[in-house]
Design a protein around this motif. Structure first.
Motif, PDB file in Angstrom:
ATOM      1  N   VAL A 199     -26.184  51.774  45.204  1.00 19.63           N
ATOM      2  CA  VAL A 199     -26.631  51.846  46.386  1.00 19.63           C
ATOM      3  C   VAL A 199     -28.392  52.394  46.506  1.00 19.63           C
ATOM      4  O   VAL A 199     -28.872  52.419  47.597  1.00 19.63           O
ATOM      5  CB  VAL A 199     -26.007  52.230  47.828  1.00 19.63           C
ATOM      6  N   GLY A 200     -28.934  52.780  45.375  1.00 25.14           N
ATOM      7  CA  GLY A 200     -30.105  53.395  45.444  1.00 25.14           C
ATOM      8  C   GLY A 200     -30.236  54.884  46.064  1.00 25.14           C
ATOM      9  O   GLY A 200     -31.391  54.947  46.503  1.00 25.14           O
ATOM     10  N   LYS A 201     -29.095  55.690  46.049  1.00 30.15           N
ATOM     11  CA  LYS A 201     -29.455  56.672  46.810  1.00 30.15           C
ATOM     12  C   LYS A 201     -28.773  57.959  45.767  1.00 30.15           C
ATOM     13  O   LYS A 201     -28.736  57.619  44.309  1.00 30.15           O
ATOM     14  CB  LYS A 201     -28.305  56.876  47.998  1.00 30.15           C
ATOM     15  N   ARG A 202     -28.456  58.995  46.206  1.00 28.42           N
ATOM     16  CA  ARG A 202     -27.722  60.105  45.232  1.00 28.42           C
ATOM     17  C   ARG A 202     -26.953  60.946  46.089  1.00 28.42           C
ATOM     18  O   ARG A 202     -26.938  60.834  47.222  1.00 28.42           O
ATOM     19  CB  ARG A 202     -29.083  60.856  44.601  1.00 28.42           C
ATOM     20  N   LEU A 203     -26.178  61.861  45.540  1.00 30.63           N
ATOM     21  CA  LEU A 203     -25.544  62.900  46.361  1.00 30.63           C
ATOM     22  C   LEU A 203     -26.473  63.934  46.518  1.00 30.63           C
ATOM     23  O   LEU A 203     -27.024  64.393  45.931  1.00 30.63           O
ATOM     24  CB  LEU A 203     -24.382  63.326  45.459  1.00 30.63           C
ATOM     25  N   PRO A 204     -25.900  64.651  47.767  1.00 36.73           N
ATOM     26  CA  PRO A 204     -27.051  65.732  48.246  1.00 36.73           C
ATOM     27  C   PRO A 204     -26.785  66.916  47.526  1.00 36.73           C
ATOM     28  O   PRO A 204     -25.731  67.094  46.860  1.00 36.73           O
ATOM     29  CB  PRO A 204     -26.486  65.780  49.689  1.00 36.73           C
ATOM     30  N   THR A 205     -27.867  67.849  47.664  1.00 31.37           N
ATOM     31  CA  THR A 205     -27.610  69.227  47.100  1.00 31.37           C
ATOM     32  C   THR A 205     -26.996  69.786  48.018  1.00 31.37           C
ATOM     33  O   THR A 205     -26.895  69.543  49.434  1.00 31.37           O
ATOM     34  CB  THR A 205     -29.122  69.857  46.788  1.00 31.37           C
ATOM     35  N   GLU A 206     -26.312  71.191  47.663  1.00 30.48           N
ATOM     36  CA  GLU A 206     -25.670  71.882  48.785  1.00 30.48           C
ATOM     37  C   GLU A 206     -26.473  72.420  49.555  1.00 30.48           C
ATOM     38  O   GLU A 206     -26.130  72.555  50.903  1.00 30.48           O
ATOM     39  CB  GLU A 206     -24.558  72.749  47.982  1.00 30.48           C
ATOM     40  N   ALA A 207     -27.834  72.605  49.085  1.00 32.75           N
ATOM     41  CA  ALA A 207     -28.792  73.042  50.334  1.00 32.75           C
ATOM     42  C   ALA A 207     -28.955  72.021  51.233  1.00 32.75           C
ATOM     43  O   ALA A 207     -29.137  72.401  52.737  1.00 32.75           O
ATOM     44  CB  ALA A 207     -30.131  73.716  49.453  1.00 32.75           C
TER      45      ALA A 207
END
Length: 358
Positions: A199-207
């Motif tokens: 979907v053209g996104k990514r997973l978030p960093t924990e910060a």
């Protein structure tokens, strides 16, 4: 690593929920200060009006909310691996307003033919010494026991169920029919990452995740939403009520997952940043990372390391799940960290996506 997942999976599930006596003592001290500090904090529902929120739709037609750039104090004095408290500065980014749902993930599978880790056939050559009859696709499912002998052995309530996967999250007799708006579960890290890329996104960093969850709230709030578990007699998150793990009173209305947006949003307009399901983050897990974390847009350590299970590769998970309560799994509280072996899906872990601002 495959052998760790399939032969040793039950041992890899919830070490992040075990709280040491020293952590409990530290937590009690912070709770006292949280009650005092939180009394002067504005209600989370009044910080930002609906009209002031900025939205876009991602490639999966999921509403995304603009998380403004800013600085915050990351971590918690209640948990050893969430220390030291440190200042973090983040650039703006977009974040899904809720966890990825069964319907959204099904659209991904139907469009791509993707097969999740829990559905894939197992090669006996990868598991020397293991009875081939044991090598069947499946995953870990929470199964409430009738009786337990203490809370030290989580194998009393976790079971590896053949054919448990995202389509059948509690086993082959379960179904997501009628649960299209529930968060998708039973996904390994690579499954969540594959969807995000599609979907053209990514997973978030924990910060990014913690900053978005706190949404400008005071550092010493007990929970991401405030200092109380209820407001006007209603539970503010899908967590465990009753005597864990034998008797869930379901006071919040749900025994397992709840449809997304069933509980109030935080001040940024994000739903279920606490409870419901744990959420995969992009960062590799190390308990000592905060001592060396850069201030600007931290991305996590270069290598994973968990002293409780050396040799495993773990990623950070955030937010807690429907199984969290103060009796056992306290890591749904503000600033805390969860962790999961990357090849170990369960029925209480899902994810949401973020998107960079170009």
């Amino acid at each position: 690593m495959k052998a760790l997942f399939y032969a040793g999976l039950p041992f890899l599930i919830l070490f992040g929920c075990n709280i040491s006596p020293s952590e409990k003592a530290a937590n009690a001290n912070e709770l006292d200060s949280a009650v005092t500090c939180a009394s002067v904090i504005p209600n989370r529902f009044s910080r930002i009006s609906e009209d002031s929120l900025t939205y876009i739709s991602g490639d999966d037609n999921a509403k995304m909310i603009l998380i403004p750039a800013g600085e915050f104090k990351m971590g918690s004095t209640s948990f050893d691996d969430a220390q030291p408290l440190h200042n973090v500065e983040l650039s703006s980014f977009w974040m899904d307003e809720h966890e990825v749902t069964n319907a959204q993930f099904r659209a991904f599978v139907e469009a791509t033919g993707y097969v999740t880790l829990a559905e894939r056939p197992l090669d006996p050559a990868d598991f020397p010494g293991v009875d081939p009859r044991m090598l069947v696709p499946g995953s870990a499912v929470f199964c409430a026991p009738k009786n337990i002998q203490g809370l030290n052995n989580h194998l009393q309530w976790w079971e590896y169920i053949p054919d448990a996967n995202w389509r059948h999250p509690e086993g082959p007799k379960s179904s997501i029919t009628g649960k299209e708006s529930h968060p998708v579960t039973q996904l390994a890290y690579q499954d969540a990452e594959a969807y995000a890329k599609w979907v053209g996104k990514r997973l978030p960093t924990e910060a990014e995740w913690e900053y978005a969850a706190k949404a400008g709230k005071h550092q010493y709030e007990t929970y991401y939403w405030g200092s109380d578990k209820k407001e006007n007699g209603k539970w503010l998150a899908n967590i465990y009520q009753g005597d864990f793990p034998t008797h869930n009173t379901k006071e919040d209305g749900y025994e397992i997952t709840a449809p997304v947006k069933s509980f109030p949003a935080n001040a940024f307009g994000l739903y279920d940043m606490e409870g419901n399901v744990w959420e995969w983050c992009a960062d590799l897990y190390r308990p000592d990372y905060y001592a060396n974390s850069p201030k600007l847009n931290p991305r996590g350590p270069a290598e994973a390391y968990d002293p409780q299970e050396p040799g495993t590769v773990k990623r950070v998970q955030r937010g807690g799940s429907f199984l969290c309560n103060d009796q056992y799994c306290e890591r749904y509280k503000a600033g805390s960290r969860g962790k999961g072996e990357v090849n170990s899906p369960t029925n209480n872990v899902g994810f949401r996506c973020v998107k960079d601002i170009k």
